[in-house]
Scaffold this motif. Structure first.
Motif, PDB file in Angstrom:
ATOM      1  N   ALA A 284       0.822  -1.210   0.000  1.00 56.13           N
ATOM      2  CA  ALA A 284       0.000   0.000   0.000  1.00 56.13           C
ATOM      3  C   ALA A 284       0.856   1.259   0.000  1.00 56.13           C
ATOM      4  O   ALA A 284       0.568   2.216  -0.724  1.00 56.13           O
ATOM      5  CB  ALA A 284      -0.943  -0.008   1.202  1.00 56.13           C
TER       6      ALA A 284
ATOM      7  N   LEU B 159       2.441   1.806  -3.510  1.00 53.19           N
ATOM      8  CA  LEU B 159       1.457   2.216  -4.512  1.00 53.19           C
ATOM      9  C   LEU B 159       0.980   3.643  -4.277  1.00 53.19           C
ATOM     10  O   LEU B 159       0.672   4.364  -5.233  1.00 53.19           O
ATOM     11  CB  LEU B 159       0.262   1.265  -4.489  1.00 53.19           C
ATOM     12  CG  LEU B 159       0.526  -0.164  -4.957  1.00 53.19           C
ATOM     13  CD1 LEU B 159      -0.723  -1.008  -4.812  1.00 53.19           C
ATOM     14  CD2 LEU B 159       1.001  -0.184  -6.403  1.00 53.19           C
ATOM     15  N   ARG B 160       0.952   4.062  -3.044  1.00 52.80           N
ATOM     16  CA  ARG B 160       0.493   5.417  -2.745  1.00 52.80           C
ATOM     17  C   ARG B 160       1.490   6.465  -3.229  1.00 52.80           C
ATOM     18  O   ARG B 160       1.116   7.595  -3.549  1.00 52.80           O
ATOM     19  CB  ARG B 160       0.249   5.551  -1.248  1.00 52.80           C
ATOM     20  CG  ARG B 160      -0.421   6.862  -0.852  1.00 52.80           C
ATOM     21  CD  ARG B 160      -0.889   6.863   0.587  1.00 52.80           C
ATOM     22  NE  ARG B 160       0.192   6.523   1.511  1.00 52.80           N
ATOM     23  CZ  ARG B 160       0.263   5.376   2.193  1.00 52.80           C
ATOM     24  NH1 ARG B 160      -0.676   4.454   2.052  1.00 52.80           N
ATOM     25  NH2 ARG B 160       1.264   5.142   3.013  1.00 52.80           N
TER      26      ARG B 160
ATOM     27  N   ALA C  49      -3.832   2.276  -0.073  1.00 58.05           N
ATOM     28  CA  ALA C  49      -2.959   2.400  -1.240  1.00 58.05           C
ATOM     29  C   ALA C  49      -3.394   3.500  -2.195  1.00 58.05           C
ATOM     30  O   ALA C  49      -2.738   3.728  -3.212  1.00 58.05           O
ATOM     31  CB  ALA C  49      -2.918   1.069  -1.990  1.00 58.05           C
TER      32      ALA C  49
END
Length: 525
Positions: A212, A215-216, A255
């Motif tokens: 997460a 992806l963030r 995420a």
């Protein structure tokens, strides 16, 4: 209500100078009434008590006169030509042209049967539904688990995509585990070369720990959306090898990845994906590059109906057509010049009868390519004219504004004429991505690769390869050919062995082909 207020706040006119015609609209009825007032013209010459007896029919007036309809005609024409607008015009078929990369999770937990028949089979059904809604949109297919592999590059062949989707199984992945971050990064790098912002669709049953945060922090040009497959309770695996965990909806929120769960009984989830693809393309497109929608065109219908009354006896106004034509000729066509990518050129009398593209086509057919290039507004025709005239840099500049395979092919030709072979090869490859199997692009790409190889050999100072064929080979008919050497026998054996391997590979299923392909890709350093 908020949308109506927003539209009202954005209301304006594209060509406001046409509103000056409303001054004529306000003046015209008064001028016609003054001109037809017989009493006013003779008031200073004839006594008032005699003028009333001499004027015949001066006191009767019709409620609707020709001047009133002309005034209405000019008012509508003024508003229509001014171009009222309050919203941006979205490019047509933008969502269909947006590239989509489908990444299917092939970890063993996708064999869980909490979603019938399994999570993986349900994912395949959703891909089939999505491809039917794409209507020819370019789509790529990836598979990932502990490693990520390209199954098919971007293509509009839905049947081919569905064939390889059906061939996906969890057992073909060479590396166990799940690495969603690696999959997103690999696909993101491939999608970054596309001119239109794309979307990555993850068909998966969850995120691995720590994904997460990564992806963030990623770049947001390529959108990532997730279609989660499974239930919150989880379920046993199909082969009885364990139990798959349930879905964690909070992981997608952490995420910063929009996600939804599969709807088994409807295609609402597929429609949700389509809406996100379209909204992402619209948001990623720069606002100042979207044209304002000209809402003045519907007014041409009442204008045409009013124009029909000019043919009635007694309602014809002969000077109005000349006035409108004079205004149209004298008015600056700023909006048209603003939309044209061709440099502004002075107005000429021939512009009344032929458009710029028609004038350019006449010059092109006469062989005056240099002049035709200065006349064309269409960038494709202008680029072709520059190319025929030998101005390859200008031709390339014209082709760069178009993303069609034909324009990219012509851009590659222009770059090749400039001896920029590497850039030309890239343009041919881009054209082949849009139109796979295009023979002219394949031939030109092969030429560019050969020229690049020659340049590399020349730079490295390599000599001519020793295995070139001689000019002529003579064989003595009276002398039998020598027996093959041991090395030749070995080479012949390898050739036969490779041929047999390819023949056996042709008889295997697509699933086995993908398994071998992924294993070979993973074995490469």
């Amino acid at each position: 209500m908020n949308e109506e207020l927003l539209a009202l706040g954005q209301f304006h006119f594209l060509r406001p100078w046409w509103l000056l015609l409303l001054i004529v609209v306000a003046w015209l009825p008064w001028a016609v009434r003054q001109q037809g007032d017989v009493r006013r013209r003779w008031r200073g010459t004839i006594a008032p008590h005699l003028l009333d007896a001499l004027v015949v029919g001066g006191r009767t007036h019709r409620a609707v006169r020709p001047v009133h309809l002309v005034t209405l005609f000019l008012a509508l024409a003024s508003i229509a030509l001014a171009g009222p607008t309050w919203e941006r015009e979205r490019p047509p078929f933008l969502a269909d042209k947006a590239p989509l990369a489908i990444a299917i999770d092939l970890t063993p937990t996708m064999n869980a049967i909490d979603v019938t028949p399994t999570r993986l089979e349900r994912a395949k059904l959703k891909v089939k539904a999505l491809l039917s809604h794409r209507d020819g949109g370019r789509t790529a297919l990836y598979a990932y688990a502990g490693s990520t592999h390209l199954v098919l590059p971007l293509t509009d062949d839905a049947a081919l995509l569905q064939t390889f989707v059906d061939a996906l199984e969890t057992r073909i992945m060479p590396v166990p585990g799940k690495n969603t971050v690696q999959a997103v990064r690999m696909i993101d790098a491939a999608m970054a070369r596309e001119p239109i912002p794309g979307t990555i669709l993850l068909l998966t049953d969850g995120l691995e720990p720590g994904a997460a945060d990564a992806l963030r922090r990623r770049d947001q040009r390529t959108q990532v959306v997730a279609l989660a497959i499974g239930t919150q309770a989880g379920g046993p695996l199909k082969d009885g090898g364990g139990v798959a965990p349930g879905l964690d909806a909070a992981a997608w929120h952490d995420a910063n990845v929009p996600g939804t769960t599969v709807t088994p009984d409807s295609d609402d989830d597929v429609a949700w994906v389509q809406r996100h693809i379209q909204s992402h393309v619209e948001q990623a497109s720069a606002t100042d590059t979207l044209r304002w929608h000209d809402a003045g065109w519907p007014l041409t219908i009442p204008i045409a109906l009013l124009a029909l009354l000019w043919f009635r006896k007694g309602w014809s106004i002969r000077w109005i057509a000349g006035l409108v034509l004079a205004i149209a000729v004298a008015a600056p066509q700023r909006e048209l010049l603003a939309q044209s990518t061709n440099p502004v050129r002075p107005w000429r009398f021939v512009d009344l009868w032929l458009t710029h593209d028609q004038q350019g086509r006449r010059a092109f057919e006469q062989g005056d390519f240099a002049r035709a290039a200065t006349l064309f507004d269409d960038p494709m025709w202008r680029g072709v004219a520059y190319y025929r005239a030998g101005s390859f840099a200008e031709a390339a500049h014209a082709f760069e504004s178009i993303t069609t395979p034909e324009a990219q092919f012509n851009l590659g030709n222009a770059r090749a004429q400039q001896q920029k072979y590497r850039e030309a090869a890239a343009r041919y490859q881009f054209a082949l991505q849009q139109r796979p199997g295009w023979q002219p692009a394949q031939r030109n790409l092969a030429r560019m690769e050969a020229l690049l190889k020659q340049q590399q050999q020349k730079q490295q100072g390599e000599e001519e390869p020793p295995d070139l064929k001689p000019d002529q080979v003579q064989i003595d008919p009276d002398k039998p050919p020598p027996p093959p050497a041991d090395g030749d026998k070995m080479q012949q054996g390898l050739v036969k062995q490779n041929a047999d391997m390819w023949m056996r590979a042709m008889q295997t299923s697509p699933t086995e082909l993908l398994a071998r392909k992924f294993a070979l890709q993973q074995a490469k350093p």
